[in-house]
Motif scaffolding. Structure first.
Motif, PDB file in Angstrom:
ATOM      1  N   GLY A 153     -22.127 -13.823 -22.624  1.00 20.57           N
ATOM      2  CA  GLY A 153     -22.984 -14.606 -21.744  1.00 20.57           C
ATOM      3  C   GLY A 153     -24.129 -15.263 -22.474  1.00 20.57           C
ATOM      4  O   GLY A 153     -24.574 -16.353 -22.109  1.00 20.57           O
ATOM      5  N   PHE A 154     -24.628 -14.589 -23.509  1.00 25.93           N
ATOM      6  CA  PHE A 154     -25.699 -15.159 -24.328  1.00 25.93           C
ATOM      7  C   PHE A 154     -25.723 -14.448 -25.672  1.00 25.93           C
ATOM      8  O   PHE A 154     -25.184 -13.351 -25.830  1.00 25.93           O
ATOM      9  CB  PHE A 154     -27.066 -15.029 -23.641  1.00 25.93           C
ATOM     10  N   ILE A 155     -26.349 -15.110 -26.641  1.00 22.91           N
ATOM     11  CA  ILE A 155     -26.560 -14.537 -27.964  1.00 22.91           C
ATOM     12  C   ILE A 155     -28.062 -14.428 -28.178  1.00 22.91           C
ATOM     13  O   ILE A 155     -28.780 -15.438 -28.126  1.00 22.91           O
ATOM     14  CB  ILE A 155     -25.922 -15.411 -29.062  1.00 22.91           C
ATOM     15  N   SER A 203     -21.621 -19.832 -42.431  1.00 19.60           N
ATOM     16  CA  SER A 203     -22.200 -19.033 -41.346  1.00 19.60           C
ATOM     17  C   SER A 203     -22.114 -19.777 -40.016  1.00 19.60           C
ATOM     18  O   SER A 203     -21.950 -19.159 -38.957  1.00 19.60           O
ATOM     19  CB  SER A 203     -23.647 -18.666 -41.661  1.00 19.60           C
ATOM     20  N   LYS A 204     -22.200 -21.104 -40.060  1.00 15.44           N
ATOM     21  CA  LYS A 204     -22.094 -21.892 -38.831  1.00 15.44           C
ATOM     22  C   LYS A 204     -20.678 -21.837 -38.268  1.00 15.44           C
ATOM     23  O   LYS A 204     -20.491 -21.786 -37.046  1.00 15.44           O
ATOM     24  CB  LYS A 204     -22.504 -23.338 -39.096  1.00 15.44           C
ATOM     25  N   VAL A 205     -19.688 -21.852 -39.139  1.00 19.20           N
ATOM     26  CA  VAL A 205     -18.301 -21.712 -38.686  1.00 19.20           C
ATOM     27  C   VAL A 205     -18.118 -20.351 -38.012  1.00 19.20           C
ATOM     28  O   VAL A 205     -17.457 -20.238 -36.971  1.00 19.20           O
ATOM     29  CB  VAL A 205     -17.323 -21.884 -39.864  1.00 19.20           C
ATOM     30  N   ALA A 206     -18.726 -19.313 -38.587  1.00 15.70           N
ATOM     31  CA  ALA A 206     -18.662 -17.987 -37.968  1.00 15.70           C
ATOM     32  C   ALA A 206     -19.341 -17.996 -36.602  1.00 15.70           C
ATOM     33  O   ALA A 206     -18.856 -17.377 -35.648  1.00 15.70           O
ATOM     34  CB  ALA A 206     -19.313 -16.953 -38.883  1.00 15.70           C
ATOM     35  N   LEU A 207     -20.459 -18.708 -36.491  1.00 15.20           N
ATOM     36  CA  LEU A 207     -21.174 -18.772 -35.216  1.00 15.20           C
ATOM     37  C   LEU A 207     -20.363 -19.523 -34.167  1.00 15.20           C
ATOM     38  O   LEU A 207     -20.337 -19.136 -32.994  1.00 15.20           O
ATOM     39  CB  LEU A 207     -22.536 -19.428 -35.411  1.00 15.20           C
ATOM     40  N   PHE A 248     -27.160 -19.924 -25.713  1.00 15.61           N
ATOM     41  CA  PHE A 248     -26.071 -19.841 -24.750  1.00 15.61           C
ATOM     42  C   PHE A 248     -24.846 -20.492 -25.399  1.00 15.61           C
ATOM     43  O   PHE A 248     -24.925 -21.645 -25.850  1.00 15.61           O
ATOM     44  CB  PHE A 248     -26.448 -20.537 -23.451  1.00 15.61           C
ATOM     45  N   PRO A 249     -23.729 -19.765 -25.499  1.00 18.32           N
ATOM     46  CA  PRO A 249     -22.580 -20.256 -26.268  1.00 18.32           C
ATOM     47  C   PRO A 249     -22.149 -21.681 -25.938  1.00 18.32           C
ATOM     48  O   PRO A 249     -21.812 -22.450 -26.844  1.00 18.32           O
ATOM     49  CB  PRO A 249     -21.486 -19.235 -25.936  1.00 18.32           C
ATOM     50  N   SER A 250     -22.181 -22.044 -24.670  1.00 19.83           N
ATOM     51  CA  SER A 250     -21.739 -23.391 -24.293  1.00 19.83           C
ATOM     52  C   SER A 250     -22.717 -24.469 -24.739  1.00 19.83           C
ATOM     53  O   SER A 250     -22.388 -25.659 -24.713  1.00 19.83           O
ATOM     54  CB  SER A 250     -21.539 -23.476 -22.779  1.00 19.83           C
ATOM     55  N   LYS A 251     -23.909 -24.063 -25.159  1.00 18.43           N
ATOM     56  CA  LYS A 251     -24.942 -25.019 -25.552  1.00 18.43           C
ATOM     57  C   LYS A 251     -25.088 -25.143 -27.068  1.00 18.43           C
ATOM     58  O   LYS A 251     -25.985 -25.848 -27.542  1.00 18.43           O
ATOM     59  CB  LYS A 251     -26.291 -24.608 -24.954  1.00 18.43           C
ATOM     60  N   SER A 306     -37.478 -17.462 -32.945  1.00 23.73           N
ATOM     61  CA  SER A 306     -37.038 -18.838 -33.164  1.00 23.73           C
ATOM     62  C   SER A 306     -37.277 -19.285 -34.600  1.00 23.73           C
ATOM     63  O   SER A 306     -38.111 -18.742 -35.323  1.00 23.73           O
ATOM     64  CB  SER A 306     -37.766 -19.780 -32.204  1.00 23.73           C
ATOM     65  N   SER A 307     -36.506 -20.272 -35.000  1.00 23.39           N
ATOM     66  CA  SER A 307     -36.673 -20.925 -36.297  1.00 23.39           C
ATOM     67  C   SER A 307     -36.118 -22.334 -36.165  1.00 23.39           C
ATOM     68  O   SER A 307     -35.372 -22.642 -35.226  1.00 23.39           O
ATOM     69  CB  SER A 307     -35.923 -20.165 -37.401  1.00 23.39           C
ATOM     70  N   GLU A 308     -36.470 -23.201 -37.097  1.00 26.51           N
ATOM     71  CA  GLU A 308     -35.942 -24.565 -37.065  1.00 26.51           C
ATOM     72  C   GLU A 308     -34.418 -24.550 -37.183  1.00 26.51           C
ATOM     73  O   GLU A 308     -33.728 -25.335 -36.534  1.00 26.51           O
ATOM     74  CB  GLU A 308     -36.558 -25.393 -38.194  1.00 26.51           C
ATOM     75  N   HIS A 309     -33.916 -23.665 -38.029  1.00 27.50           N
ATOM     76  CA  HIS A 309     -32.464 -23.556 -38.227  1.00 27.50           C
ATOM     77  C   HIS A 309     -31.765 -23.223 -36.912  1.00 27.50           C
ATOM     78  O   HIS A 309     -30.787 -23.879 -36.528  1.00 27.50           O
ATOM     79  CB  HIS A 309     -32.180 -22.477 -39.272  1.00 27.50           C
ATOM     80  N   LEU A 310     -32.273 -22.224 -36.194  1.00 25.58           N
ATOM     81  CA  LEU A 310     -31.654 -21.821 -34.937  1.00 25.58           C
ATOM     82  C   LEU A 310     -31.806 -22.901 -33.870  1.00 25.58           C
ATOM     83  O   LEU A 310     -30.890 -23.135 -33.077  1.00 25.58           O
ATOM     84  CB  LEU A 310     -32.267 -20.508 -34.456  1.00 25.58           C
ATOM     85  N   ALA A 311     -32.960 -23.568 -33.849  1.00 25.61           N
ATOM     86  CA  ALA A 311     -33.176 -24.634 -32.869  1.00 25.61           C
ATOM     87  C   ALA A 311     -32.180 -25.770 -33.070  1.00 25.61           C
ATOM     88  O   ALA A 311     -31.673 -26.350 -32.101  1.00 25.61           O
ATOM     89  CB  ALA A 311     -34.607 -25.148 -32.964  1.00 25.61           C
ATOM     90  N   ARG A 312     -31.881 -26.095 -34.323  1.00 23.73           N
ATOM     91  CA  ARG A 312     -30.903 -27.155 -34.592  1.00 23.73           C
ATOM     92  C   ARG A 312     -29.517 -26.776 -34.081  1.00 23.73           C
ATOM     93  O   ARG A 312     -28.706 -27.645 -33.758  1.00 23.73           O
ATOM     94  CB  ARG A 312     -30.851 -27.459 -36.089  1.00 23.73           C
ATOM     95  N   LEU A 313     -29.249 -25.478 -34.012  1.00 24.51           N
ATOM     96  CA  LEU A 313     -27.952 -25.013 -33.527  1.00 24.51           C
ATOM     97  C   LEU A 313     -27.905 -24.889 -32.006  1.00 24.51           C
ATOM     98  O   LEU A 313     -26.852 -24.607 -31.443  1.00 24.51           O
ATOM     99  CB  LEU A 313     -27.615 -23.665 -34.164  1.00 24.51           C
ATOM    100  N   GLY A 314     -29.056 -25.077 -31.353  1.00 25.60           N
ATOM    101  CA  GLY A 314     -29.081 -25.052 -29.896  1.00 25.60           C
ATOM    102  C   GLY A 314     -29.829 -23.896 -29.275  1.00 25.60           C
ATOM    103  O   GLY A 314     -29.882 -23.782 -28.043  1.00 25.60           O
TER     104      GLY A 314
END
Length: 232
Positions: A189-191, A176-180, A71-74, A196-204
């Motif tokens: 509303g959502f992405i 890539s994080k700056v792009a995200l 969720f973008p806000s998260k 799942s992956s550890e990388h994505l979990a760290r990003l929220g």
């Protein structure tokens, strides 16, 4: 015994079985075959299904449960990423070179840039299919530049206010994080992060169940989204 549905190029775009019939092992495998024509792809994404296969394999269609979403806000912005954003040395554009982004994402990498897996699962056939979706206004890219060099980016499918992330790449730290971050500032509303992956979990990113994901699809795919190209 659970059977996988077999599709042909002559099957109608909506010939997919309900995603509730996807296998639990391998998680989410739902159907095999068909093609990557726009009508089939768009029906699939609206129903939580996406293609993922390697060169030499038939087209495999997946709908895993649970589903990873952001969720973008998260989105979590680490201190190091905040520092990168403050430096301002990386410039972001939208939809300026979609083909270049997908080609970069298709190159083998070490797995640190996110995405589903290491390697070249983004076949030439898939590249052509998503470039066609982009031309039709249903796929978008975010590019990250250092000077005149493309150093990071991401792309995905857009239906209404739902963004279905496909892959991202980085050639310099945090690109890539700056792009995200830039993507999260758009009106989605959502992405969908798919798996799942550890990388994505760290990003929220979090895992949600199939019923909850279907509810997101019903809500956001039907909403009016930003039409046409985004400005740079």
């Amino acid at each position: 015994m659970v059977r996988i549905s077999l599709l042909s190029v002559h099957s109608p775009p909506d010939a997919f079985p309900d995603s509730k019939y996807a296998l639990t092992e391998p998680n989410g495998l739902l159907a095999v075959g068909g093609d990557l024509e726009p009508a089939r792809l768009l029906f699939a994404y609206r129903n939580g299904i996406f293609p993922w296969y390697s060169e030499g394999e038939p087209i495999l269609w997946w709908s895993p449960d649970p589903r990873a979403v952001l969720f973008p806000s998260k989105m979590r912005v680490s201190r190091s990423l905040e520092k990168t954003l403050r430096r301002g040395h990386l410039r972001v554009t939208h939809d300026q070179c979609f083909s270049a982004v997908i080609r970069e994402c298709a190159l083998p990498r070490d797995g640190r840039g996110g995405g589903r897996s290491v390697g070249t699962w983004i076949t030439a056939e898939m590249q052509d299919a998503y470039i066609r979706l982009h031309e039709l206004g249903y796929a978008r890219s975010v590019e990250c530049w250092e000077g005149e060099n493309l150093v990071g980016g991401l792309y995905g499918v857009v239906i209404g206010r739902a963004f279905f992330g496909e892959s991202m790449f980085s050639r310099v730290r945090d690109a890539s994080k700056v792009a995200l971050v830039a993507l999260c500032r758009q009106d989605y509303g959502f992405i969908d992060c798919q798996v799942s992956s550890e990388h994505l979990a760290r990003l929220g990113a979090i895992d949600i169940g199939r019923d909850d994901f279907r509810a997101l699809l019903s809500r956001y795919c039907a909403m009016a989204g930003a039409a046409g190209r985004l400005s740079g």
